[in-house]
Design a protein around this motif. Sequence first.
Motif, PDB file in Angstrom:
ATOM      1  N   ILE A   1     -32.439  93.167  20.354  1.00 23.17           N
ATOM      2  CA  ILE A   1     -31.781  94.385  20.848  1.00 23.17           C
ATOM      3  C   ILE A   1     -32.450  95.600  20.196  1.00 23.17           C
ATOM      4  O   ILE A   1     -32.517  95.678  18.965  1.00 23.17           O
TER       5      ILE A   1
ATOM      6  N   ILE B   1     -33.269  98.921  18.402  1.00 24.52           N
ATOM      7  CA  ILE B   1     -32.648  99.673  17.307  1.00 24.52           C
ATOM      8  C   ILE B   1     -31.663  98.809  16.498  1.00 24.52           C
ATOM      9  O   ILE B   1     -31.787  98.719  15.285  1.00 24.52           O
ATOM     10  N   ILE B   2     -30.711  98.139  17.154  1.00 22.17           N
ATOM     11  CA  ILE B   2     -29.716  97.342  16.434  1.00 22.17           C
ATOM     12  C   ILE B   2     -30.370  96.156  15.726  1.00 22.17           C
ATOM     13  O   ILE B   2     -30.150  95.928  14.534  1.00 22.17           O
ATOM     14  N   GLY B   3     -31.185  95.380  16.461  1.00 22.52           N
ATOM     15  CA  GLY B   3     -31.857  94.232  15.862  1.00 22.52           C
ATOM     16  C   GLY B   3     -32.806  94.650  14.758  1.00 22.52           C
ATOM     17  O   GLY B   3     -32.844  94.042  13.680  1.00 22.52           O
TER      18      GLY B   3
ATOM     19  N   SER C   1     -32.186  96.092   7.216  1.00 19.21           N
ATOM     20  CA  SER C   1     -31.086  96.125   6.245  1.00 19.21           C
ATOM     21  C   SER C   1     -31.041  94.864   5.390  1.00 19.21           C
ATOM     22  O   SER C   1     -30.496  94.887   4.290  1.00 19.21           O
TER      23      SER C   1
ATOM     24  N   SER D   1     -32.681  97.406  12.971  1.00 16.91           N
ATOM     25  CA  SER D   1     -31.901  97.907  11.836  1.00 16.91           C
ATOM     26  C   SER D   1     -31.338  96.762  11.003  1.00 16.91           C
ATOM     27  O   SER D   1     -31.319  96.827   9.771  1.00 16.91           O
ATOM     28  N   PHE D   2     -30.893  95.713  11.695  1.00 18.75           N
ATOM     29  CA  PHE D   2     -30.370  94.543  10.981  1.00 18.75           C
ATOM     30  C   PHE D   2     -31.462  93.886  10.142  1.00 18.75           C
ATOM     31  O   PHE D   2     -31.245  93.536   8.985  1.00 18.75           O
TER      32      PHE D   2
ATOM     33  N   PHE E   1     -29.990  88.711  19.690  1.00 16.60           N
ATOM     34  CA  PHE E   1     -29.441  89.799  18.886  1.00 16.60           C
ATOM     35  C   PHE E   1     -30.556  90.585  18.196  1.00 16.60           C
ATOM     36  O   PHE E   1     -30.559  91.811  18.200  1.00 16.60           O
TER      37      PHE E   1
END
Length: 100
Positions: free
Chosen positions: A20, A22-24, A30, A26-27, A17
Amino acid sequence: MSLSRIMKWVTGGCEAFLGIPIIGGSFILSTTWGALFVMFILHTVTLFIARNEKGSIAGSALGMVTSFIGVIPVIGMIMHIITAIILIIDGATRDHVSQT
């Protein structure tokens, strides 16, 4: 299924996860890099469990290193993907230790 194999699947999935694009990233941002600290703890726990079960600790050790390198954007993503692959393969293979 042994606890170390379950933990390798869990940590491998989490690493996948985080890998990934951008998603990873960003997480991770964040959580202000808290996700990397949590992953370091999970890899450490998995390493000790695997060592006590006389299993492979390579994926967990690499995961601990990845938790530190994960702060570097592109290199961290690549390391998360590599670590995920190693942990999932390690979790899928059976350790050759006789169980008595």
